[in-house]
Design an enzyme around this catalytic site. Structure first.
Site, PDB file in Angstrom:
ATOM      1  N   LYS A  22       0.188  -7.510  -7.655  1.00 54.24           N
ATOM      2  CA  LYS A  22       0.637  -7.072  -6.156  1.00 54.24           C
ATOM      3  C   LYS A  22       1.042  -8.575  -5.498  1.00 54.24           C
ATOM      4  O   LYS A  22       0.672  -9.339  -5.854  1.00 54.24           O
ATOM      5  CB  LYS A  22      -0.760  -6.660  -5.559  1.00 54.24           C
ATOM      6  CG  LYS A  22      -0.603  -6.321  -4.046  1.00 54.24           C
ATOM      7  CD  LYS A  22      -1.746  -5.724  -3.368  1.00 54.24           C
ATOM      8  CE  LYS A  22      -1.318  -5.352  -1.865  1.00 54.24           C
ATOM      9  NZ  LYS A  22      -2.644  -4.678  -1.202  1.00 54.24           N
ATOM     10  N   SER A  28      -2.063  -0.184   0.958  1.00 53.35           N
ATOM     11  CA  SER A  28      -0.859  -0.960   1.092  1.00 53.35           C
ATOM     12  C   SER A  28      -0.535  -1.205  -0.525  1.00 53.35           C
ATOM     13  O   SER A  28       0.616  -1.860  -0.673  1.00 53.35           O
ATOM     14  CB  SER A  28      -1.268  -2.228   1.769  1.00 53.35           C
ATOM     15  OG  SER A  28      -2.310  -2.960   1.120  1.00 53.35           O
ATOM     16  N   SER A  83      -6.804   0.008   0.427  1.00 51.46           N
ATOM     17  CA  SER A  83      -5.691  -0.072  -0.010  1.00 51.46           C
ATOM     18  C   SER A  83      -5.335   0.086  -1.635  1.00 51.46           C
ATOM     19  O   SER A  83      -4.289  -0.033  -2.313  1.00 51.46           O
ATOM     20  CB  SER A  83      -4.998  -1.481   0.440  1.00 51.46           C
ATOM     21  OG  SER A  83      -4.704  -1.412   1.818  1.00 51.46           O
TER      22      SER A  83
END
Lengths: 484, 485
Positions: B76, B152, B176
């Site tokens: 990420k 997210s 997330s």
């Protein structure tokens, strides 16, 4: 002026003498090339986190113990949010609601002689925080440069109660605090380098009024002289304003040393909303009783304790004891002189250190640490005064000789220069007789009641003895002969 | 090979059936082919990846390889990685190349020998539940490219679901990891707060953020968590606990397991088909020997409001460092200093980030702090206490991860509150600091549904066990989206 009372509180930022920064491992040494002592954490790169330097906490605990304050079992770091280019994170990590040190006091000795008095200044709190970097506004072709070497340097912000009533008291407080932080080894006290800087909150009120007047805060005073000048100017300014019918508005002001004036930096309306909240990156600081006990064990004897000991054990006056404990160097010099000269000579030791030695050092702008006269030499000198080998006047000569390296010990100087006092009654009597015979005029004046004439006669005898006659014996013999 | 588990990949590498360079190239090829459609990666650097793979092959040859050495993984783009552009989904950091490794990255690269394939797209500064707030454009859900992958960590979820990577890292502040895992049919774990170091993980809301694995199975997650977790002296909120093997209890039978079902999670507000899949999963657990008990989390309705005070408050301060002074974006034209700040931040941040900064600054400001921030902290304690009470009656808590399946791109973008409600079941877990997982448990209208498992503090190994046994008995987690083969 007389109907006004001045009220002063002082906030001091003392840079803590740790090797590394308060929340990172970068070095804190002063004067390095810009931005060479700023690591990822100091630069506030994305993702970095603070880790508390426990040595900075040691310093706060030391301070708390030294001023008789409460060291908080639990204190909390908070973020003070504002934007400035030398504040890399956009917030300063400080302490707000729960500071590490609460309360305490500092005892001051103010003035000299008859006007001397003691005063206790209460402290509100002391808290740990990080310093910001520096903005450099010169030599960047119209742009500003940022040096983040200082960013993250540990500070102890020490806040006093508004207990001071004159600039003299304010300076005495700042000096006592300065001496204390150096004494306990938590701050180098270097004011030029900004290691110790004061903000003064100043207000005035009519004498007898209970509530305080509106205060203005003078920021960043980095010398005792500026502290005094700034307060004196500000007080007069505030009194003039009020007397001319204007109200004081709460404000932050700066002192300009060149003009000797204070000028407004921002008013209360412009004051920031710092949006303090507990820093979620740091756990509450919990200080155990063991931690405090460990730090307590490492503390040197404190000036207050030493002062009491000087009064009780050595019989010094409160004034002398305070003056001698104004710095650790002076106290140590005095103590080691007494150790050789003997407790019975503590009072003359105090006088020699505080008066004669201090004046001589001052004259040459030297520090006690590089005094040419050692404590052993001074003690030897004081012993010769005590046992009547030399008079006080001759002692000053011997001291000067020691200062100039004309002998290794007082005894050596006395021997070499033949300064030993004449104590043989017969020899002194002969000199007295000689002087009386040669100064019939003075003798007549004395007999007519003029005491001054007696002093002239003493002077003549001492002159004949080249200063070496024991003054007491000279006095006694003269009185006896003149009476006879 | 692209559907293989981490364990199978590890065995293949050890047996020299494939080299790490070959495996890495295999996934890089898929990224090259499929990423233009999915937009799951914002940065790919084959040169660095292949160099890491070659180094991993050398370790394997030298016999110094660890369990995951040579396995490719997606990161990420919230984790700083030395030499990699690290954007956090923002224009503000679009040009920022990190000079240092986050602790998690260091553990994966230097210690475990994993090979990073690239940095995955995400909602800007992790603020979002659909991946639509990214400066680099929305990520598309491999199950239906007209739909969002969740957020997210949407880029990581889409990447693993489309097998552009065998596994990925994610972070979870309010859901997330779990919500995109649910929407993309993945297994994702948010550990107990403090288990995974936050050093180098760009902060959104410091007291809630936690990194964790996203993969095809609980077993893969366990192996990844073994490399990610551990005390870090550079993170003061990291917990100093003995190292543990999170895979140790995977095979434990579930007989006697007590599952708590919070009545608040089974009421209104959840899509009926989603609820049916969740109930079917619970029935499956009963077949595996578990029993259920109704529990209550009476303050859970307060979790979204409390979260949208605390998280923005911390974010407003965390994001102050993006000021255009030292790195990142700076407005090209400005007058004085204030103008530079204003233009830089107005241009560098997207709308959702600015909204949260403003909310955060507001709730912390003088006169409002007590009514909002302090009150939210009190609610946070109540929510944590609710879980303490519930765990007196059960071993794990179960319910839906998300109230709906993947929604259409743009469907909720105009309505922040609707968007915020997609995390209604996940947020309380972050507020309490507990570990939580999402496990694939069926489909509704052809779209994946996630079952949420919530454990007590430090119950990661137990959660992974509970998820793993279910995955032994079902094959939902093995389903792959069509059209991305």
């Amino acid at each position: 002026m007389n109907q006004w009372e001045v009220v002063i509180g002082i906030e001091t930022h003392a840079q803590l003498a740790t090797v590394s920064k308060i929340f990172s491992g970068a070095a804190t040494a002063f004067g390095a090339e810009p931005n060479t002592q700023a690591c990822a954490v100091d630069l506030a790169l994305p993702g970095v986190l603070p880790v508390l330097n426990r040595k900075a906490v040691d310093c706060a605990i030391r301070f708390g113990l030294a001023i008789g304050a409460e060291v908080a079992q639990k204190s909390v770091f908070a973020r003070k949010n504002y934007f400035y280019p030398d504040l890399p994170k956009g917030y300063q990590i400080s302490q707000m609601d729960l500071p590490v040190v609460v309360g305490g006091h500092i005892a001051l000795q103010i003035g000299q002689g008859d006007k001397a008095y003691e005063k206790l200044v209460r402290l509100t709190r002391a808290h740990l925080e990080e310093d910001a970097g520096k903005s450099l506004h010169e030599d960047f072709h119209g742009k500003s440069g940022i040096d983040l070497n200082r960013a993250g340097t540990p500070l102890l912000e020490i806040v006093s109660e508004p207990d001071m009533r004159s600039s003299e008291e304010a300076v005495a407080y700042a000096k006592a605090l300065h001496a204390l932080v150096r004494w306990i080894g938590i701050c180098d006290g270097n004011m030029q380098e900004g290691s110790f800087r004061c903000d003064a909150n100043v207000s005035v009120r009519p004498k007898g009024q209970a509530e305080f007047g509106t205060r203005r805060e003078i920021k960043n005073l980095n010398s005792f002289r500026f502290l005094k000048e700034a307060i004196d100017y500000e007080v007069q300014w505030q009194i003039n304003e009020i007397e001319e019918g204007r109200k004081i508005q709460q404000a932050t002001v700066l002192f300009d040393p060149d003009t000797g004036e204070t000028r407004m930096m921002r008013s209360k309306e412009d004051a920031h909303d710092y949006r303090y909240f507990p820093d979620p990156d740091l756990l509450p600081l919990v200080i155990s009783a063991d931690w405090i006990a460990r730090v307590k064990g490492e503390l040197p004897e404190l000036p207050g304790q030493m002062r009491e000991r000087f009064i009780n054990d050595l019989g010094l006056s409160a004034y002398d004891a305070t003056a001698l404990t104004a710095s650790q160097e002076m106290a140590a010099y005095f103590e080691s002189t007494v150790a050789v000269a003997g407790k019975a000579n503590a009072k003359p030791c105090a006088n020699w250190v505080m008066v004669d030695l201090a004046a001589r050092l001052n004259k040459e702008g030297r520090e006690l640490a590089d005094s040419p006269v050692s404590t052993a030499q001074l003690a030897g000198l004081i012993q010769r005064i005590a046992d009547n080998t030399i008079s006080n006047n001759i002692a000053k000569k011997v001291f000067e000789a020691l200062w100039n390296g004309e002998g290794a010990t007082a005894d050596q100087v006395i021997d070499k220069q033949g300064l030993k006092q004449i104590t043989d009654t017969g020899a002194i009597e002969a000199l007295v007789d000689e002087v009386l015979a040669a100064n019939a005029g003075n003798v007549a004046e004395f007999r007519a009641g003029k005491e001054k004439a007696f002093n002239a006669l003493v002077g003549q005898v001492m002159k004949a003895a080249k200063g070496k006659a024991n003054p007491q014996q000279v006095n006694d013999l003269l009185r006896k002969k003149l009476a006879g | 090979m692209i559907d293989a588990s981490l364990k199978q990949l590890s065995q293949a590498l050890a047996a020299k059936q494939i080299s790490s360079v070959e495996l890495t190239q295999l996934f890089l090829d898929r990224i090259e082919r499929l990423n233009p459609t999915l937009n799951a990666f914002v940065t790919v650097d084959p040169e660095i990846s292949l160099k890491m793979a070659a180094a991993a092959d050398a370790r394997i040859a030298a016999g110094t390889a660890g369990a995951l050495t040579g396995i490719p993984i997606a990161q990420k783009d919230i984790f700083c990685a030395e030499g990699w552009r690290t954007t956090c989904g923002s224009k503000m950091l679009a040009n920022f190349v990190s000079p240092y490794d986050a602790t998690v990255i260091h553990k994966m690269h230097a210690e475990a020998g994993l090979v990073s394939l690239g940095k995955t797209n995400m909602d800007e500064f992790a603020m979002g539940s659909s991946n639509e707030t990214s400066f680099f454009g929305p990520v598309r859900n491999p199950w239906d490219t007209g739909r969002v992958p969740g957020g997210s960590s949407g880029g990581s979820a889409a990447a693993v679901a489309a097998r552009l990577a065998p596994a990925a890292t994610g972070t979870d502040t309010g859901g997330s990891i779990r919500q995109p895992a649910a929407l993309c049919n993945l297994t994702g774990l948010k550990p107990t707060y403090g288990v995974v170091s936050r050093y180098g993980m760009i902060a959104f809301a410091s007291s809630l953020d936690q990194g964790g694995p996203m993969a095809a199975s609980a077993e893969d997650c366990a192996l990844l968590l073994n490399t990610m977790a551990g005390f870090d002296e550079r993170d003061s909120t990291s917990l100093d606990r003995p190292r543990e093997d999170y895979a140790r209890d995977l095979e434990k039978p579930l007989a006697g397991l007590k599952i708590g079902l919070p009545k608040e999670f089974f009421g209104e507000g959840c899509d009926a088909e989603v609820m049916a899949a969740v109930r079917a999963a619970i029935a499956e657990y009963e077949k595996l020997g578990a029993t259920t008990v109704e529990v209550s989390l009476p303050n859970s309705h307060l979790s979204v409001p409390a979260y949208y005070v605390i998280a923005p408050a911390e974010a407003s301060s965390n994001l102050s460092r993006f000021d255009g002074v030292r790195y990142g974006y700076r407005a090209p034209d400005y007058g004085n200093l204030d103008d530079m700040y204003m233009k830089t931040r107005a241009q560098g941040f997207g709308a959702e980030v600015k909204r949260r900064i403003m909310i955060g600054a507001y709730v912390l400001s003088h006169g409002y702090y007590d009514a909002y921030y302090l009150q939210a902290q009190r609610i946070r304690r109540l929510i944590a206490n609710d879980f303490v009470e519930a765990f007196k009656q059960c071993d794990v808590i179960m319910g839906p991860t998300s109230p709906s399946t993947a929604f259409k791109l743009g469907e909720k973008a105009a309505d922040p509150v609707q968007m915020y409600l997609s995390d209604i079941y996940t947020i309380a877990v972050n507020l309490a600091g507990l570990p939580g997982m999402s496990v694939p448990c069926g489909f509704a209208g052809g779209l994946p549904v996630g079952l949420q498992l919530i454990g007590n503090y430090f119950a990661e190994a137990q959660l992974l066990n509970v998820a793993h046994r279910y995955q032994q008995a079902t094959d939902w987690h093995r389903r792959r989206p069509e059209g991305v083969a």
